[in-house]
Enzyme design. Structure first.
Site, mmCIF file in Angstrom:
data_model
loop_
_atom_site.group_PDB
_atom_site.id
_atom_site.type_symbol
_atom_site.label_atom_id
_atom_site.label_comp_id
_atom_site.label_asym_id
_atom_site.label_seq_id
_atom_site.Cartn_x
_atom_site.Cartn_y
_atom_site.Cartn_z
ATOM 1 C CD GLU A 1 -2.639 -1.343 0.019
ATOM 2 O OE1 GLU A 1 -2.614 -2.454 -0.540
ATOM 3 O OE2 GLU A 1 -3.232 -0.361 -0.440
ATOM 4 N NE ARG B 1 13.079 10.874 -25.662
ATOM 5 C CZ ARG B 1 12.662 12.040 -26.176
ATOM 6 N NH1 ARG B 1 12.256 13.012 -25.379
ATOM 7 N NH2 ARG B 1 12.651 12.235 -27.476
ATOM 8 C CG ASP C 1 10.183 14.871 -27.789
ATOM 9 O OD1 ASP C 1 10.873 14.109 -27.127
ATOM 10 O OD2 ASP C 1 9.905 16.029 -27.453
HETATM 11 N N1 LIG Z 1 1.000 6.814 -11.104
HETATM 12 C C1 LIG Z 1 1.316 5.437 -11.379
HETATM 13 C C2 LIG Z 1 1.652 4.639 -10.128
HETATM 14 C C3 LIG Z 1 2.810 4.843 -9.431
HETATM 15 C C4 LIG Z 1 3.079 4.043 -8.296
HETATM 16 C C5 LIG Z 1 2.130 3.092 -7.904
HETATM 17 C C6 LIG Z 1 2.344 2.249 -6.712
HETATM 18 C C7 LIG Z 1 1.503 1.180 -6.470
HETATM 19 C C8 LIG Z 1 1.663 0.385 -5.351
HETATM 20 C C9 LIG Z 1 2.687 0.673 -4.437
HETATM 21 C C10 LIG Z 1 3.519 1.765 -4.685
HETATM 22 C C11 LIG Z 1 3.367 2.553 -5.798
HETATM 23 N N2 LIG Z 1 0.990 2.918 -8.618
HETATM 24 C C12 LIG Z 1 0.749 3.691 -9.691
#
Ligand SMILES: NCc1ccc(-c2ccccc2)nc1
Length: 242
Positions: free
Chosen positions: A115, A157, A172
């Protein structure tokens, strides 16, 4: 630039050593260190998570392990690093941020799982270094590794000597705030579809105009909100007439 990544799945970052980024690392344009968070555990189970205070589903990553890991990695080089924490609850990452981070000496990516990471890790780190909690989109992944890889590529990049042709970084999508228009290559006709005449006309001014119109129309159709944030000087009266 030096980039460090802390994760419980170091192999998830293996792609960073492939292809273009791999070449940039070999050439010394960037150095990337990937560290296994469990190297900073001290118990036999090498545990990195525990139940959340206040109850609720899932587990939270322990502050003590993260604190030791960040202290150790941050101390590996003299420059103060910028700490990036990928999270769904973060500030949206965009090309402006990529350009800003490309000017940094050091970045550390803290990849959470479960989490997420105990908030005190971020609060404590912010006492010693700049910290940014960043999102790459409104969806939840299983961890921060894929997001870190995405942002590392977007930043790397932009660094000198990484892209074969630096001009493409200038042209880009998002470089002028607009989406890029369509691209074409040989053959001239393919499955009954032909390349727009203007691109074969040899009239470079006309090609430039056509490409800008295509980018504007595509932006208007797919991402109209980008036009609101465009600096006024970016759109001339010809553009506005579209
Ligand atoms: N914005 C995309 C993103 C970034 C990190 C996480 C995530 C999920 C679980 C634990 C820690 C980070 N999920 C989505």
């Amino acid at each position: 630039m030096r980039i460090d990544v802390l994760t419980i799945f170091p192999d998830y970052l293996a792609p960073v050593r492939e292809a273009l980024l791999g070449k940039a690392i070999e050439r010394g344009r960037i150095s990337v260190g990937v560290h296994d968070l469990r190297d900073w555990t001290h118990d036999v189970h090498r545990s990195v998570d525990d139940s959340p205070y206040g109850g609720g589903p899932g587990m939270v990553m322990k502050p003590d392990v993260w604190g030791e890991a960040l202290d150790s990695v941050a101390a590996e080089a003299a420059e103060t690093p910028r700490l990036v924490v990928p999270t769904p609850a973060g500030v949206p990452f965009d090309q402006r941020t990529a350009r800003r981070w490309a000017r940094e000496e050091r970045l550390i990516f803290a990849c959470g799982r479960y989490e997420g990471i105990d908030q005190r890790v971020i609060d404590d780190a912010a006492r010693r270094m700049p910290v940014e909690e960043v999102s790459i989109g409104d969806y939840v992944l299983v961890g921060g590794e894929v997001a870190a890889l995405t942002m590392i590529e977007a930043v790397a990049r932009l660094l000198p000597g990484v892209l074969g042709n630096p001009a493409s970084a200038e042209q880009d999508s998002f470089s002028d705030g607009l989406l890029e228009g369509p691209s074409y290559t040989r053959p001239e006709t393919w499955r009954g579809l032909s390349v727009p005449d203007v691109l074969r006309s040899g009239d470079h001014a006309a090609v430039r105009r056509w490409r800008r119109e295509q980018g504007l129309e595509r932006t208007l159709r797919r991402r109209p909100e980008l036009l609101d944030t465009l600096p006024p000087e970016e759109l001339d009266e010809h553009d506005r007439a579209l």
